[in-house]
Design a protein around this motif. Structure first.
Motif, PDB file in Angstrom:
ATOM      1  N   VAL A  38       0.854  -1.189   0.000  1.00  0.00           N
ATOM      2  CA  VAL A  38       0.000   0.000   0.000  1.00  0.00           C
ATOM      3  C   VAL A  38       0.890   1.239   0.000  1.00  0.00           C
ATOM      4  O   VAL A  38       1.881   1.302   0.722  1.00  0.00           O
ATOM      5  CB  VAL A  38      -0.924   0.017   1.234  1.00  0.00           C
ATOM      6  N   LEU A  40       0.786   5.801  -0.516  1.00  0.00           N
ATOM      7  CA  LEU A  40       0.039   7.045  -0.679  1.00  0.00           C
ATOM      8  C   LEU A  40       0.750   7.911  -1.712  1.00  0.00           C
ATOM      9  O   LEU A  40       1.976   8.084  -1.638  1.00  0.00           O
ATOM     10  CB  LEU A  40      -0.035   7.816   0.641  1.00  0.00           C
ATOM     11  N   GLU A  45      -4.013   9.925  -2.247  1.00  0.00           N
ATOM     12  CA  GLU A  45      -4.772   8.767  -2.706  1.00  0.00           C
ATOM     13  C   GLU A  45      -4.012   7.475  -2.401  1.00  0.00           C
ATOM     14  O   GLU A  45      -2.786   7.441  -2.436  1.00  0.00           O
ATOM     15  CB  GLU A  45      -5.032   8.845  -4.214  1.00  0.00           C
ATOM     16  N   VAL A  46      -4.772   6.423  -2.118  1.00  0.00           N
ATOM     17  CA  VAL A  46      -4.185   5.122  -1.814  1.00  0.00           C
ATOM     18  C   VAL A  46      -3.947   4.340  -3.102  1.00  0.00           C
ATOM     19  O   VAL A  46      -4.836   4.234  -3.947  1.00  0.00           O
ATOM     20  CB  VAL A  46      -5.110   4.308  -0.885  1.00  0.00           C
ATOM     21  N   ILE A  47      -2.730   3.807  -3.235  1.00  0.00           N
ATOM     22  CA  ILE A  47      -2.375   2.947  -4.358  1.00  0.00           C
ATOM     23  C   ILE A  47      -2.093   1.563  -3.796  1.00  0.00           C
ATOM     24  O   ILE A  47      -1.375   1.427  -2.802  1.00  0.00           O
ATOM     25  CB  ILE A  47      -1.132   3.475  -5.103  1.00  0.00           C
ATOM     26  N   VAL A  48      -2.647   0.535  -4.418  1.00  0.00           N
ATOM     27  CA  VAL A  48      -2.478  -0.841  -3.954  1.00  0.00           C
ATOM     28  C   VAL A  48      -1.952  -1.695  -5.099  1.00  0.00           C
ATOM     29  O   VAL A  48      -2.372  -1.528  -6.255  1.00  0.00           O
ATOM     30  CB  VAL A  48      -3.822  -1.426  -3.451  1.00  0.00           C
ATOM     31  N   PHE A  92      -7.274  -1.960   2.795  1.00  0.00           N
ATOM     32  CA  PHE A  92      -7.105  -1.357   1.473  1.00  0.00           C
ATOM     33  C   PHE A  92      -6.854  -2.439   0.421  1.00  0.00           C
ATOM     34  O   PHE A  92      -7.354  -2.351  -0.704  1.00  0.00           O
ATOM     35  CB  PHE A  92      -5.949  -0.361   1.481  1.00  0.00           C
ATOM     36  N   ARG A  95     -10.131  -4.158  -0.213  1.00  0.00           N
ATOM     37  CA  ARG A  95     -10.987  -3.298  -1.049  1.00  0.00           C
ATOM     38  C   ARG A  95     -10.622  -3.437  -2.520  1.00  0.00           C
ATOM     39  O   ARG A  95     -11.504  -3.517  -3.394  1.00  0.00           O
ATOM     40  CB  ARG A  95     -10.821  -1.835  -0.632  1.00  0.00           C
ATOM     41  N   ALA A  96      -9.309  -3.431  -2.814  1.00  0.00           N
ATOM     42  CA  ALA A  96      -8.862  -3.535  -4.206  1.00  0.00           C
ATOM     43  C   ALA A  96      -9.270  -4.879  -4.793  1.00  0.00           C
ATOM     44  O   ALA A  96      -9.724  -4.952  -5.947  1.00  0.00           O
ATOM     45  CB  ALA A  96      -7.343  -3.357  -4.277  1.00  0.00           C
ATOM     46  N   LYS A 503      -9.350   8.490  -0.244  1.00  0.00           N
ATOM     47  CA  LYS A 503      -9.623   8.127  -1.633  1.00  0.00           C
ATOM     48  C   LYS A 503      -8.674   7.042  -2.111  1.00  0.00           C
ATOM     49  O   LYS A 503      -7.487   7.046  -1.778  1.00  0.00           O
ATOM     50  CB  LYS A 503      -9.486   9.351  -2.536  1.00  0.00           C
ATOM     51  N   THR A 504      -9.210   6.127  -2.890  1.00  0.00           N
ATOM     52  CA  THR A 504      -8.424   5.059  -3.501  1.00  0.00           C
ATOM     53  C   THR A 504      -8.264   5.347  -4.977  1.00  0.00           C
ATOM     54  O   THR A 504      -9.213   5.776  -5.644  1.00  0.00           O
ATOM     55  CB  THR A 504      -9.108   3.692  -3.305  1.00  0.00           C
ATOM     56  N   ARG A 507      -9.561   2.113 -10.229  1.00  0.00           N
ATOM     57  CA  ARG A 507      -9.108   0.806 -10.704  1.00  0.00           C
ATOM     58  C   ARG A 507      -8.622   0.867 -12.146  1.00  0.00           C
ATOM     59  O   ARG A 507      -7.621   0.254 -12.513  1.00  0.00           O
ATOM     60  CB  ARG A 507     -10.264  -0.192 -10.572  1.00  0.00           C
TER      61      ARG A 507
END
Length: 573
Positions: A38, A40, A45-48, A92, A95-96, A503-504, A507
């Motif tokens: 994970v 930021l 924003e969150v990046i996975v 997170f 969620r992805a 915020k994520t 996709r």
């Protein structure tokens, strides 16, 4: 629809059950494995996934990996100016995965089966469940990883005549589990489990990093240093070590090169025999849980019908040779070890949905740890306090209910404290406190005050403890769903709201995120003309992304790929 999730230390997967079998869901890049990383970005924003993994080297202060090892602890992992619990970072990732499943199914996912290492403690299992809940899921079952692997093999091989005792050897990125199971006519019965929650592929990488630092004559960086250069070098070393370990899975020698903060290159070649020597202490740690599981199950190695491999770290030839040596046979590996747990989780999801195709499949599991209470024991000089009285012993088949009779330590006590522990140690101070309560007594002599303590433990790891004073009928009970360190309902709701506000990254932007992350990582490794060209290409690509023009984005992406390829070839010369 109930999904099955393999929440791994290194990679995670999500699977679905259809009438024709288990199916794994690809992520936006078309890969089944999503890195459990994970990050930021500069906007928060969150990046996975893969893009976040690339940022481990370029933005180590904003990126977290291998956080599964801290599940169930109060340790907070910093990402920039924020910090997160391991279960929050895991949410997170979940969620992805669920977004990928929703894109395939055309509707949101609301229920899941999530796998955990068999030797996860009660606190770690609760944290895993909370991770799913923080991701907006109802967690139907927390399933042991080796049991999931056995389910996948049991279903695939029901017609192959492989019934009998099976040992599942599950070595993942951060944990090691071994389970002994009986499989017959669709019935999967777990007999015993053991493991090490801090032994996995990450530890093999650590051994390679330590060797490389010595062989290359460089100073070992501190991965927790506040200095960005130290963090970046630590990330590069781990990346090079992982690549070398994978190279040795197919060859006899691996060349490691790492760019130092000064811009100089450090290099060394790791031979297969040297790597085997580095692994020996770790292999010794693998042997102990195997011996314990076999002893608890009362099954001799020669009577095993199969030895099954699960977990990506079992791809290492040194591990497979060790398994073959220990059991005198080649292990079963007809299902990809990276995928087998997720496939088993999908089977369990099918069982939960009562699929007709699984009508004859039955699964039992065991309690991974001993559960008991604190007592005192008489000695020649008085009483010794702080002793553990086992009520449910490890590897008892669940659901299970057991009782023990105890008495007050002193005459005329008005109450007794019932303290509940988990663990194998004789002293409760070496075990884990799960909960406690007081039971009121009518003052009498100790021998006239029998107390019945009952433990009931179910397949979801929920423990109910009840105590009854036989003389008066007074009783108290506690249901341990959350444990002493778990948040209150109000705190949990606050955390859920706080995470929901983060915020994520979209996709559909995954491919562009990955390209940008790779370019930023390479920018830090190259110098001179390559760095200038790459920097200009990154700027052009970022401008195109901001303009949100599809044609411009594709043109800038092609230009960046070309610059990245040129920089990569230049760095390898």
């Amino acid at each position: 629809m109930i999904v099955g999730i393999d929440l791994g230390t290194t990679n995670s997967l999500i699977g679905l059950w259809h009438e024709d079998g288990a199916a794994l869901v690809p992520n936006p890049l078309g890969h089944l494995l999503t890195p459990s990383v994970v990050s930021l970005d500069r906007t928060g924003e969150v990046i996975v996934g893969a893009a976040a993994r690339e940022r481990l080297a370029s933005h180590p202060d904003l990126t977290a990996a291998a956080f599964k090892r801290y599940m169930g602890t109060s340790r907070r992992i910093p990402l920039g100016t924020r910090s997160f619990l391991a279960e929050e970072l895991s949410s997170f990732v979940i969620r992805a995965l669920c977004a990928d499943a929703a894109a395939l199914l055309g509707h949101m996912v609301e229920e899941a089966v999530i796998t955990v290492p068999a030797y996860f403690s009660d606190a770690q299992r609760r944290a895993t469940r909370r991770a799913g809940e923080l991701a907006g899921l109802r967690v139907e079952r927390v399933l042991n990883e080796p049991t999931a692997a056995a389910l996948a093999y049991g279903l695939a091989d029901r017609d192959a005549g492989r019934d009998g005792p099976v040992l599942v050897f599950d070595l993942g990125g951060g944990t090691f589990d071994v389970s002994v199971l009986e499989m017959e006519d669709g019935i999967v019965e777990v007999r015993a489990t053991a493991g090490d929650n801090f032994l996995g592929g990450e530890d093999f990488d650590d051994a390679v990093v330590a060797w490389f630092v010595d062989a290359a004559g460089i100073t070992a960086p501190d991965p927790f240093s506040p200095q960005p250069d130290g963090q970046r070098l630590a990330a590069r070393l781990r990346r090079a070590a992982e690549a070398a370990r994978r190279t040795l899975s197919a060859g006899r020698e691996a060349r490691m090169t790492v760019t130092l903060p000064s811009g100089a290159m450090a290099g060394a070649s790791l031979r297969e025999d040297v790597f085997a020597g580095l692994c020996e202490p770790l292999l010794e740690r693998l042997r102990r849980p195997i011996a314990r599981a076999l002893a608890d199950s009362r099954i001799r190695p020669e009577t095993l019908s199969q030895v099954v491999l699960a977990g990506g770290a079992t791809r290492m030839p040194v591990v497979r040779r060790e398994v073959a040596r220990l059991f005198g046979r080649l292990p079963l590996q007809s299902i990809d070890p990276d995928e087998v747990v997720a496939r088993g989780a999908a089977v369990q999801a099918g069982l939960k949905m009562r699929s007709a195709a699984l009508a004859d499949v039955v699964l039992t599991d065991v309690a991974p740890y001993t559960l008991g209470i604190e007592v005192s024991e008489p000695t020649p000089t008085g009483r010794a306090t702080g002793r553990m009285l086992s009520v449910i012993e490890r590897n008892s088949v669940v659901p299970v209910s057991r009782t023990r009779d105890v008495s007050p330590a002193r005459d005329f006590q008005k109450q007794v404290g019932v303290r509940i522990f988990q663990g194998e140690a004789r002293l409760v101070s070496d075990n884990i406190l799960l909960g406690e309560f007081d039971l009121a007594l009518s003052p009498r002599r100790a021998g006239e005050q029998p107390i019945e303590v009952r433990f009931t433990y179910d397949v979801n790891g929920i423990l109910e403890v009840a105590a009854v004073a036989q003389a008066t009928g007074a009783s108290e009970r506690i249901v341990i769903r959350h444990g002493p360190d778990a948040p209150t309902m109000e705190e949990a709701e606050e955390r859920l709201q706080a995470l929901a506000g983060i915020k994520t990254a979209p996709r559909e932007a995954a491919a562009n995120r990955l390209l940008l992350a790779r370019a930023e990582r390479m920018f830090e490794e190259v110098l001179g003309m390559e760095r200038e060209m790459l920097g200009a290409a990154i700027g052009m690509f970022e401008a195109a992304l901001s303009a949100q023009d599809p044609a411009g984005i594709e043109e800038a992406a092609d230009h960046l790929r070309h610059a990245l390829s040129h920089a990569k070839s230049g760095s390898e010369q």
